[in-house]
Scaffold this motif. Structure first.
Motif, PDB file in Angstrom:
ATOM      1  N   ASP A 125       7.300  -1.534  -2.773  1.00  0.00           N
ATOM      2  CA  ASP A 125       8.286  -0.450  -2.804  1.00  0.00           C
ATOM      3  C   ASP A 125       9.702  -1.008  -2.869  1.00  0.00           C
ATOM      4  O   ASP A 125      10.553  -0.506  -3.618  1.00  0.00           O
ATOM      5  CB  ASP A 125       8.130   0.459  -1.578  1.00  0.00           C
TER       6      ASP A 125
ATOM      7  N   GLU B  76       2.038   9.287  -7.310  1.00  0.00           N
ATOM      8  CA  GLU B  76       1.696   8.948  -5.928  1.00  0.00           C
ATOM      9  C   GLU B  76       2.391   7.670  -5.452  1.00  0.00           C
ATOM     10  O   GLU B  76       2.461   7.417  -4.245  1.00  0.00           O
ATOM     11  CB  GLU B  76       0.181   8.818  -5.750  1.00  0.00           C
ATOM     12  N   ALA B  77       2.918   6.866  -6.367  1.00  0.00           N
ATOM     13  CA  ALA B  77       3.613   5.626  -5.994  1.00  0.00           C
ATOM     14  C   ALA B  77       5.112   5.826  -5.873  1.00  0.00           C
ATOM     15  O   ALA B  77       5.831   4.891  -5.516  1.00  0.00           O
ATOM     16  CB  ALA B  77       3.312   4.535  -7.016  1.00  0.00           C
TER      17      ALA B  77
ATOM     18  N   GLN C 111       0.828  -1.205   0.000  1.00  0.00           N
ATOM     19  CA  GLN C 111       0.000   0.000   0.000  1.00  0.00           C
ATOM     20  C   GLN C 111       0.862   1.255   0.000  1.00  0.00           C
ATOM     21  O   GLN C 111       2.008   1.236   0.446  1.00  0.00           O
ATOM     22  CB  GLN C 111      -0.909   0.014   1.243  1.00  0.00           C
ATOM     23  N   ALA C 112       0.291   2.358  -0.459  1.00  0.00           N
ATOM     24  CA  ALA C 112       0.975   3.650  -0.416  1.00  0.00           C
ATOM     25  C   ALA C 112       1.119   4.088   1.040  1.00  0.00           C
ATOM     26  O   ALA C 112       0.262   3.778   1.879  1.00  0.00           O
ATOM     27  CB  ALA C 112       0.191   4.687  -1.204  1.00  0.00           C
TER      28      ALA C 112
ATOM     29  N   ILE D 215       7.722   6.869  -3.838  1.00  0.00           N
ATOM     30  CA  ILE D 215       8.120   7.264  -2.488  1.00  0.00           C
ATOM     31  C   ILE D 215       9.480   7.958  -2.530  1.00  0.00           C
ATOM     32  O   ILE D 215      10.186   7.921  -3.526  1.00  0.00           O
ATOM     33  CB  ILE D 215       8.163   6.041  -1.542  1.00  0.00           C
TER      34      ILE D 215
END
Length: 400
Positions: free
Chosen positions: A325, A360-361, A116-117, A363
């Motif tokens: 991630d 938004e993905a 998840q984000a 990081i």
């Protein structure tokens, strides 16, 4: 792509100067210039007027709505981050934590975090921890449940530390980690305390403070022994990263072997999966992410091998088990090793999944490590490489 760049493109395509567009939409040209250059946020009024004047067929309005939604989401995340910090400070200030029960959502959140984000996970962990703190303050717990909720609060603080770091706020991450460490000490949970020391070392490495990061590793390793889980292997891998970043190839490779021995000594599984588990795949990822900081050659070849193995392992896992991630970052580490070896086309192929990510993905770690690849591609030996130029330009566009 941003609203400002799209506005400038449509204006230039229409052959209009700032002054000409200004007269058509009845807004000062300085304001329009500031929007085009990103110094000011656009308004709905400007977006609609410019879309009509430039015959953009709704493209400018759509871009405005996308950015407006993104800004609202980022503002909500910042608000949650500030609120979660206040709770960490409350935990740090309490001389005694009295806890009612373990929250069932802790385990689910630790696992869900992998896919998840960080923004939504920040909100969920903060909500759970607020409930724990409220139960504490209301003394709604049994006399023998104290240590359990210390552990729950510590784990939630650890999740918040990861979320804050993934959002690029290392100071907030460190404060959450301190709260997690205090909770682990109150609970007498050595496994959690070792995990916290590993996380504090990770934050220090993010900041480039490798001496401090080593101190955290060595403090955590004093607790190794009859402790369940993979905490020792994780800490030793953190030491490898420190040594590699300090340029010690021999020490890094020697310590990688010590990490393998630490994994062989694991005799009980981690008490909690997900974010609190250091798998063999993650260990390969750490090896790759360490050796790329050395001078190439055999270290780069080993890094590429480890990165490829980690990526292949993740691809075979069920979606809920994959650390997305880390998997994406592993593609960057593979690309880094390939650039060190002069294999630019292979590096571009490795980077492709990362370059396709929505903003938004992406990081903080992704942007930080990807731009190192871009910097490496600026070296004189790649001056006449079209593949290097294309990859460098693609990385520069990351996040826009």
């Amino acid at each position: 792509m941003t609203f400002g760049t799209e506005l400038r493109r449509h204006r230039q395509d229409a052959g209009l100067t700032l002054a000409e567009l200004s007269s058509r939409i009845l807004m000062h040209r300085t304001h329009i210039h500031h929007v085009e250059t990103g110094r000011r946020a656009p308004t709905a009024e400007l977006a609609e007027a410019a879309d009509t004047a430039l015959h953009a067929n709704g493209a400018l309005v759509a871009e405005f709505l996308r950015e407006h939604s993104q800004r609202q989401e980022q503002a909500a995340t910042r608000k949650t981050l500030a609120a979660s910090l206040a709770t960490s400070r409350d935990l740090m200030a309490l001389a005694d934590l009295e806890i009612d029960q373990l929250h069932a959502g802790v385990e689910e959140t630790a696992v869900d975090y992998l896919a998840q984000a960080p923004g939504p996970m920040l909100l969920r962990a903060d909500t759970l921890r607020r409930d724990a703190l409220q139960r504490l303050q209301d003394y709604r717990h049994g006399p023998h449940e104290r240590a359990d909720l210390y552990v729950a609060a510590g784990r939630l603080s650890g999740i918040l530390a990861y979320a804050a770091l993934d959002l690029g706020d290392a100071d907030a991450a460190l404060e959450h980690a301190r709260a997690a460490g205090r909770c682990a000490q109150y609970a007498g949970d050595t496994e959690l305390l070792m995990w916290v020391r590993g996380t504090q070392s990770l934050i220090a490495r993010f900041n480039g403070d490798y001496g401090i990061a080593l101190d955290y590793v060595r403090d955590g390793l004093q607790y190794a022994g009859d402790v369940p889980g993979s905490g020792e292997a994780r800490l030793v891998c953190g030491e490898v990263q420190c040594l590699a970043n300090l340029g010690d190839s021999r020490g890094a490779n020697r310590t990688l072997h010590l990490a393998e021995q630490a994994r062989e000594r694991i005799h009980r599984p981690d008490s909690l999966a997900g974010l609190f588990e250091f798998s063999e795949t993650k260990q390969r990822y750490y090896a790759a992410s360490s050796l790329i900081w050395l001078d190439g050659g055999d270290d780069a070849r080993t890094a590429a091998t480890e990165a490829e193995a980690a990526i292949a392992s993740w691809k075979q896992m069920a979606p809920e088990q994959r650390s997305l991630d880390d998997e994406r970052l592993c593609h960057i580490y593979l690309a880094t090793a390939q650039v060190q070896l002069g294999e630019v086309e292979a590096a571009a192929e490795a980077m492709a999944p990362v370059l396709a990510l929505p903003a938004e993905a992406q990081i903080s770690w992704i942007n930080k490590r990807a731009h190192r690849v871009s910097s490496m591609l600026s070296a004189p030996r790649f001056q006449h490489s079209h593949a290097a130029t294309d990859l460098r330009e693609a990385i520069t566009a990351l996040g826009t």
